[in-house]
Design a protein around this motif. Structure first.
Motif, PDB file in Angstrom:
ATOM      1  N   TYR A   8       1.003  -1.342  -0.107  1.00 57.40           N
ATOM      2  CA  TYR A   8       0.045   0.047  -0.092  1.00 57.40           C
ATOM      3  C   TYR A   8       0.833   1.287  -0.017  1.00 57.40           C
ATOM      4  O   TYR A   8       2.156   1.094   0.553  1.00 57.40           O
ATOM      5  N   TYR A   9       0.385   2.391  -0.665  1.00 57.92           N
ATOM      6  CA  TYR A   9       1.080   3.502  -0.547  1.00 57.92           C
ATOM      7  C   TYR A   9       0.367   4.614   0.056  1.00 57.92           C
ATOM      8  O   TYR A   9      -0.692   4.990  -0.826  1.00 57.92           O
ATOM      9  N   ASP A  10       0.632   4.807   1.347  1.00 55.24           N
ATOM     10  CA  ASP A  10      -0.100   5.869   2.006  1.00 55.24           C
ATOM     11  C   ASP A  10       0.209   7.388   1.733  1.00 55.24           C
ATOM     12  O   ASP A  10       1.257   7.658   1.613  1.00 55.24           O
ATOM     13  N   PRO A  11      -0.705   8.326   1.450  1.00 55.25           N
ATOM     14  CA  PRO A  11      -0.366   9.632   0.971  1.00 55.25           C
ATOM     15  C   PRO A  11       0.155  10.399   2.284  1.00 55.25           C
ATOM     16  O   PRO A  11      -0.276  10.137   3.247  1.00 55.25           O
ATOM     17  N   ILE A  12       1.184  11.146   2.065  1.00 54.53           N
ATOM     18  CA  ILE A  12       2.019  11.783   3.047  1.00 54.53           C
ATOM     19  C   ILE A  12       2.413  13.318   2.847  1.00 54.53           C
ATOM     20  O   ILE A  12       2.776  14.006   3.914  1.00 54.53           O
ATOM     21  N   GLY A  13       1.973  13.608   1.870  1.00 51.37           N
ATOM     22  CA  GLY A  13       1.726  15.121   1.638  1.00 51.37           C
ATOM     23  C   GLY A  13       1.802  15.561  -0.180  1.00 51.37           C
ATOM     24  O   GLY A  13       2.181  14.786  -1.034  1.00 51.37           O
ATOM     25  N   THR A  14       1.592  16.851  -0.370  1.00 43.43           N
ATOM     26  CA  THR A  14       1.471  17.196  -1.601  1.00 43.43           C
ATOM     27  C   THR A  14       2.112  18.455  -1.666  1.00 43.43           C
ATOM     28  O   THR A  14       2.293  19.320  -0.550  1.00 43.43           O
ATOM     29  N   LYS A  15       2.692  18.956  -2.888  1.00 46.47           N
ATOM     30  CA  LYS A  15       3.242  20.253  -3.050  1.00 46.47           C
ATOM     31  C   LYS A  15       2.959  21.004  -4.257  1.00 46.47           C
ATOM     32  O   LYS A  15       3.308  20.220  -5.468  1.00 46.47           O
ATOM     33  N   ILE A  83      12.215  17.065   3.236  1.00 46.49           N
ATOM     34  CA  ILE A  83      11.583  17.669   4.444  1.00 46.49           C
ATOM     35  C   ILE A  83      10.206  17.256   4.967  1.00 46.49           C
ATOM     36  O   ILE A  83       9.343  17.528   5.739  1.00 46.49           O
ATOM     37  N   LEU A  84       9.907  15.972   4.249  1.00 38.47           N
ATOM     38  CA  LEU A  84       8.556  15.351   4.363  1.00 38.47           C
ATOM     39  C   LEU A  84       8.645  14.888   5.917  1.00 38.47           C
ATOM     40  O   LEU A  84       9.642  14.145   6.531  1.00 38.47           O
ATOM     41  N   LYS A  85       7.467  14.698   6.703  1.00 39.64           N
ATOM     42  CA  LYS A  85       7.126  14.041   8.028  1.00 39.64           C
ATOM     43  C   LYS A  85       6.601  12.876   7.686  1.00 39.64           C
ATOM     44  O   LYS A  85       5.486  12.603   7.453  1.00 39.64           O
ATOM     45  N   LEU A  86       7.503  11.665   7.672  1.00 40.15           N
ATOM     46  CA  LEU A  86       7.130  10.301   7.467  1.00 40.15           C
ATOM     47  C   LEU A  86       6.429   9.668   8.660  1.00 40.15           C
ATOM     48  O   LEU A  86       6.782  10.190   9.640  1.00 40.15           O
TER      49      LEU A  86
END
Length: 227
Positions: A8-15, A83-86
């Motif tokens: 599974y690939y969980d969304p963790i951010g967009t820019k 800089i993503l917060k995983l």
């Protein structure tokens, strides 16, 4: 239940980025989308540190393949990824894992408990046999012989009639079961067959044998004694 592995690939951010789209040429229509990989099986769930990203064009409503990314887009991607917060890496187990883990342990516990119970029961019966007295009744795996030939064998009961010195006298029940269990009425009046003189010493070790072993016409193994 079958074993499968699912990613599974969980969304963790967009820019949103200002770069020009390599596909349609429009500016300010690109969005970087980041996903963190999660692996699930029937027995476990694992959050990994694996991060993937894709580039989406709002203008054409389509994904832009990495092979056509410009250096500017690639740099935006690397900067934002750093800089993503995983989600923290974590491994957890499902109920099926614990069921499969506990099942053999439960079986082992039951087997050990059964064996301990059986051993205690056997030792208690052996102690009762050693303390045999007149009037006791014993169940015996019994064999009768004629010279070197077996005439018959099966289960039956004996009534202890007399104990004297190193000998014991027992009288056989009228029922003799050659196959399976029989319905034994253990009333004293039902013990009407032959009376045997056997070794008291061997009796106390669960054996029903005469003193003159080579010439004896019977042998038995005592399985149960009741008072």
């Amino acid at each position: 239940m079958y074993f499968s592995v699912t990613d599974y690939y969980d969304p963790i951010g967009t820019k949103q980025i200002p770069s020009k789209c390599p596909g349609c040429g429009t500016s300010n229509c690109l969005e970087l989308q980041f996903h963190q990989k999660r692996i699930e099986t029937a027995f476990s769930k694992k959050i990994t540190s694996n991060v993937s990203g894709k580039l989406f064009c709002d203008n054409t409503q389509s994904e832009i393949a990495p092979v056509v990314w410009t250096d500017e887009i690639e740099q935006y991607y690397l900067n934002e990824k750093s800089i993503l917060k995983l989600q923290p890496k974590r491994l957890s187990f499902t109920k099926w894992f614990y069921i499969l883990l506990m099942l053999p342990l439960s079986i082992i516990s039951v087997v050990i408990g059964y064996n301990v119970f059986g051993q205690n029961d056997y030792e208690s019966e052996s102690e009762a046999i050693e303390q045999v007295s007149v009037g006791d009744k014993i169940m015996v795996l019994y064999t009768t012989t004629d010279s070197a030939n077996v005439i018959d064998n099966g289960n039956t009961w004996f009534l202890v009639k007399k104990i004297d010195a190193d000998s014991i006298w027992v009288q056989r029940h009228k029922v003799f079961a050659t196959e399976g269990d029989a319905n034994f009425d253990l009333a004293t009046s039902k013990f009407t067959e032959e009376t045997l003189k056997a070794s008291l010493k061997q009796f106390k070790t669960r054996g029903l044998f005469g003193h003159d072993y080579p010439a004896q016409k019977f042998s038995g193994y005592i399985t149960t004694l009741i008072k």
